[in-house]
Write an enzyme that holds these catalytic residues in place. Structure first.
Site, mmCIF file in Angstrom:
data_model
loop_
_atom_site.group_PDB
_atom_site.id
_atom_site.type_symbol
_atom_site.label_atom_id
_atom_site.label_comp_id
_atom_site.label_asym_id
_atom_site.label_seq_id
_atom_site.Cartn_x
_atom_site.Cartn_y
_atom_site.Cartn_z
ATOM 1 N N TYR A 156 34.230 40.110 38.304
ATOM 2 C CA TYR A 156 32.800 40.078 38.659
ATOM 3 C C TYR A 156 31.926 40.892 37.706
ATOM 4 O O TYR A 156 30.896 41.428 38.112
ATOM 5 C CB TYR A 156 32.557 40.579 40.102
ATOM 6 C CG TYR A 156 33.627 40.222 41.096
ATOM 7 C CD1 TYR A 156 33.888 38.892 41.423
ATOM 8 C CD2 TYR A 156 34.383 41.208 41.721
ATOM 9 C CE1 TYR A 156 34.862 38.551 42.347
ATOM 10 C CE2 TYR A 156 35.365 40.880 42.650
ATOM 11 C CZ TYR A 156 35.610 39.558 42.951
ATOM 12 O OH TYR A 156 36.568 39.227 43.864
ATOM 13 N N HIS A 157 32.308 40.980 36.430
ATOM 14 C CA HIS A 157 31.587 41.844 35.482
ATOM 15 C C HIS A 157 31.011 41.037 34.327
ATOM 16 O O HIS A 157 31.269 41.330 33.160
ATOM 17 C CB HIS A 157 32.529 42.930 34.941
ATOM 18 C CG HIS A 157 33.052 43.862 35.988
ATOM 19 N ND1 HIS A 157 34.176 44.647 35.804
ATOM 20 C CD2 HIS A 157 32.603 44.142 37.235
ATOM 21 C CE1 HIS A 157 34.403 45.358 36.885
ATOM 22 N NE2 HIS A 157 33.452 45.072 37.776
ATOM 23 N N MET A 158 30.207 40.042 34.628
ATOM 24 C CA MET A 158 29.673 39.177 33.568
ATOM 25 C C MET A 158 28.502 39.844 32.847
ATOM 26 O O MET A 158 27.609 40.396 33.479
ATOM 27 C CB MET A 158 29.262 37.833 34.164
ATOM 28 C CG MET A 158 30.462 36.950 34.490
ATOM 29 S SD MET A 158 30.102 35.611 35.623
ATOM 30 C CE MET A 158 30.182 36.474 37.186
ATOM 31 N N ASP A 170 33.469 38.646 30.459
ATOM 32 C CA ASP A 170 33.804 39.064 31.825
ATOM 33 C C ASP A 170 35.177 39.712 31.774
ATOM 34 O O ASP A 170 35.994 39.418 30.896
ATOM 35 C CB ASP A 170 33.815 37.847 32.763
ATOM 36 C CG ASP A 170 33.980 38.213 34.234
ATOM 37 O OD1 ASP A 170 33.787 39.394 34.586
ATOM 38 O OD2 ASP A 170 34.296 37.315 35.041
ATOM 39 N N HIS A 171 35.415 40.606 32.699
ATOM 40 C CA HIS A 171 36.760 41.135 32.878
ATOM 41 C C HIS A 171 37.593 40.110 33.658
ATOM 42 O O HIS A 171 37.148 39.615 34.703
ATOM 43 C CB HIS A 171 36.732 42.452 33.651
ATOM 44 C CG HIS A 171 36.292 43.627 32.837
ATOM 45 N ND1 HIS A 171 35.362 44.552 33.283
ATOM 46 C CD2 HIS A 171 36.662 44.034 31.606
ATOM 47 C CE1 HIS A 171 35.189 45.479 32.362
ATOM 48 N NE2 HIS A 171 35.964 45.186 31.334
#
Length: 551
Positions: free
Chosen positions: A479-481, A302-303
Site C-alpha cells: 500500500y505504498h504507491m 510500490d512495496h
C-alpha cells in the site's frame, strides 16, 4: 465549517483531497487568514472502525472507505490483479492504514536533493518531520518532535512470542533498537504507531480540529473533482460533481493556487483528465492538451511484500488466532475500554526488523513486519484456527517502475494501474535474500519452545526458482504507491514538479502528496507524506524554510 454567503465558491486556495497530506496543507494554509477549501470525494470519518486501530483489517478493503482500485495483471504478481487500497474518506489513507510511523533513512532524502531538488536533504527536512510530531516516550529530541499535533507512541502491547522473536533476531546479529526514527534505523523492536489512548490518530483527527474552528476554512465532502480549470497556462479552479455523481457539476475558483493532494493514483489521473500529461495519451482519449508533461503517471513504485507463515505446535501456545475469539476477545475489549494494552489498540504488525540482505551493505535494504497471528490462505482478516505467526518482508527501495494511465475521458472510469512488481532483477534478488533470512528468523533457538513449523512457503521449496514462484503467486502490495508526479528539475523530461512543488509549465498549481517522491524512502510512506505536506505549506506561503538540523 459550511460554506455561506456570497463568494462561497471562490477561495484563496483549493486543496484537492482530504487525505494524509491534504488535511495538513489545508490546516496550515488557513492559519494565516487565507480562505481555504478542502475538497474530498469520500465521506466524513464518522465510521467507528476508523478510530479503533484493529479496524484496519476491515477498513483497508472496505468498498465505502477506499477507491477499490485494482492493478493490471503482471508477471511479477503471477498474472494476478491485486486490490490496491487507497483511502476515500476524510483522513485518506491515514484513516485506513496500519498506523506504523516510519521515516526512513537520511540517505533517502539526501538522494532526493542530489537529483536536483535543493532544500530536500535530510538535514533540511528533519525539522518538518518534527513539526507534525508529538512523540510520547523514548526518543532523542535532536531527532524527535514533542509539540506537534500528531501523537506518536511506543506500542504498549507485548506478547511473549514477539519478545522471543526479537531475542532471536538479536542472536543472529541484528541489534535491538529503541528508536528506528532516531539516528539509526537498523535493528529490531516494537513499532511506533500513530495512536493514543487506544485510538487511531489520522491526519484528519490530528490536524483538522483546530482548522474547523476557523471561519476561513471550508471542507466539502462527497465531492468528486473531475477537472482542473485553466485560464491559459494558469490553474484557475476546479470542477467537481457532488454527492453520488448524479447532480450537476459545480465549479470553485482559486484566487491564488490549486494544490493537488489526491495521492499517487488520483493525482496523475486528475492531471491527465485536465490536459496535463503525455500528449499521445491525451490525444488517444480526445482530451485537449494544456501542457505536454510526459512524466505524469510514470515512475509508479510500490512495496511488494511476501508473508512467511509458521504454525506453532508447542504446548499451550496462545497467539492472536486464539485471543481474538470468544471469552479471550471479550477480555481484550474490556482492556481496551479501560485503556489498557489490548489487541484492539494496535495495528496489524507490532514488531519490526530493518536489516541488510547482504553483510557488506552499509544500510538496511529490507523491512520485516512480524505478528503472532496468521490468516487463512486467501481470506484477508480471517484468522487460522490454530496458533500461528507471520513475518512479512519486502525490499525497502524497489527499482521496479510502473505507471498510472486514464482508461477513458470519463472521470468516473478507473485508471489503468500497472506497478510492474518485481520487474527489476535487483528487486527479485533482494526479496529472495530477504525470504531466506526471514525463514531463519522464524526458526531461531529463541522460538524453539513454540515448535514452529513453516507452512508458507512450502517447506519443500528450496531453490531460488521455487521461492520466486511463491513470491509471484502469493506476494501483495504493501500500500505504498509513490512517484507518479516526480519532483525534479524541468530539464529532466521525466519529472512533473520542481523543488517548490510547482507543476512544470503551469502557474498556480502544485502537487503535495506521495506522487512527488523521486524515489521510494526506506519506510512505510505515511510519515514522509506528512513531512511533504508540512514543507509544501511553507512553500505555498512563501515562508523561509525551517532551520536545518545539525545531526
Amino acid at each position: 465549517m459550511a460554506d455561506k454567503g456570497e463568494g462561497a465558491d471562490t477561495f484563496d486556495y483549493i486543496v484537492v483531497g482530504a487525505g494524509t497530506a491534504g488535511c495538513i496543507v489545508a490546516s496550515r494554509l488557513s492559519e494565516d487568514g487565507a480562505s481555504v477549501c478542502l475538497i474530498e470525494a469520500g465521506h466524513s470519518d464518522t465510521n467507528a472502525l476508523i478510530h479503533i486501530p484493529a479496524g484496519f483489517i476491515k477498513n483497508a478493503y472496505s468498498k465505502n472507505l477506499t477507491w477499490n482500485f485494482q492493478s493490471v495483471p503482471s508477471n511479477g504478481s503471477g498474472g494476478r490483479s491485486l486490490i490496491l487500497p487507497q483511502g476515500r474518506v476524510v483522513g485518506g489513507s491515514s484513516s485506513i492504514n496500519g498506523m506504523n510511523h516510519v521515516r526512513g533513512q537520511p540517505l533517502d532524502y539526501d538522494g532526493w536533493a542530489q537529483r536536483g531538488n535543493p532544500g530536500w536533504s535530510y538535514q533540511e527536512l528533519l525539522p518538518y518531520f518534527k513539526r507534525s510530531e508529538r512523540k510520547i516516550g523514548v526518543g532523542d529530541n535532536c531527532f524527535r518532535g514533542r509539540t506537534g499535533e500528531l501523537p506518536v507512541t511506543d506500542l504498549q502491547w507485548r506478547h511473549p512470542i514477539c519478545d522471543s522473536f526479537i531475542e532471536g533476531a538479536h542472536s543472529i546479529g541484528i541489534p535491538r533498537n529503541v528508536d528506528y526514527n532516531g539516528p539509526v534505523q537498523a535493528g529490531a523492536g516494537y513499532f511506533q504507531q500513530t495512536t493514543l489512548n487506544g485510538f487511531r490518530y489520522s491526519s484528519a483527527r490530528a490536524f483538522l480540529k483546530a482548522a474547523r474552528r476557523r471561519r476561513n476554512f471550508h471542507i466539502r465532502t462527497r465531492a468528486l473533482v473531475t477537472a482542473i480549470r485553466f485560464e491559459g497556462k494558469r490553474a484557475a479552479g476546479i470542477t467537481y460533481v457532488p454527492g453520488d455523481g448524479r447532480h450537476p457539476a459545480r465549479q470553485i475558483a482559486a484566487r491564488r493556487e490549486v494544490i493537488l493532494c489526491a495521492g499517487a493514483i488520483n493525482t496523475p489521473k486528475l492531471m491527465q483528465l485536465s490536459g496535463l500529461g503525455p500528449a499521445d495519451l491525451l490525444a488517444q482519449h480526445g482530451i485537449p492538451v494544456v501542457c505536454h508533461i510526459p512524466g505524469v503517471g510514470n515512475h509508479l513504485r510500490d512495496h511488494y511484500g511476501v508473508r512467511l507463515v509458521a504454525k506453532l505446535e508447542g504446548k499451550d501456545v496462545a497467539t492472536i488466532n486464539n485471543i481474538a475469539r470468544g471469552l479471550p476477545l471479550a477480555g481484550q475489549v474490556a482492556r481496551w475500554v479501560l485503556r489498557r494494552p489490548s489487541i484492539l489498540s494496535m495495528g496489524p504488525s507490532p514488531v519490526y526488523v530493518f536489516w541488510k540482505s547482504e553483510p557488506f551493505l552499509a544500510m538496511p535494504d529490507l523491512e520485516y513486519v512480524f505478528t503472532p497471528a496468521s490468516f487463512q490462505k486467501g481470506i484477508v482478516g480471517l484468522l487460522d484456527r490454530f496458533p500461528g505467526m507471520t513475518l512479512g518482508v519486502w525490499p525497502e527501495r524497489p527499482e521496479s517502475l510502473g505507471y498510472v494511465r486514464i482508461s477513458s475521458s470519463d472521470p468516473l472510469s478507473k485508471p489503468q494501474i500497472q506497478p510492474n512488481y518485481l520487474s527489476a532483477e535487483g528487486d527479485r534478488q533482494t526479496l529472495l535474500r530477504g525470504m531466506r533470512l526471514g525463514l531463519q528468523l522464524l526458526t531461531t533457538p529463541a522460538l524453539r519452545q513454540y515448535d514452529p513449523k513453516i507452512i508458507a512457503p512450502d517447506p519443500e521449496a528450496k531453490s531460488d526458482a521455487e521461492l520466486l514462484d511463491f513470491a509471484h503467486q502469493n506476494g501483495t502490495t504493501i500500500y505504498h504507491m509513490i512517484g507518479t508526479a516526480r519532483m525534479g528539475p524541468e530539464s529532466d523530461s521525466d519529472t512533473v514538479v520542481d523543488a517548490q512543488l510547482r507543476v512544470h509549465g503551469i502557474e498556480g498549481l502544485r502537487v503535495a502528496d506521495a506522487s512527488i517522491m523521486p524515489t521510494m524512502p526506506s519506510a512505510n510512506t505515511n510519515a514522509t507524506v506528512m513531512m511533504i505536506a508540512e514543507k509544501a505549506a511553507d512553500l505555498v506561503r512563501g515562508r523561509a524554510a525551517l532551520e536545518p538540523n545539525d545531526v
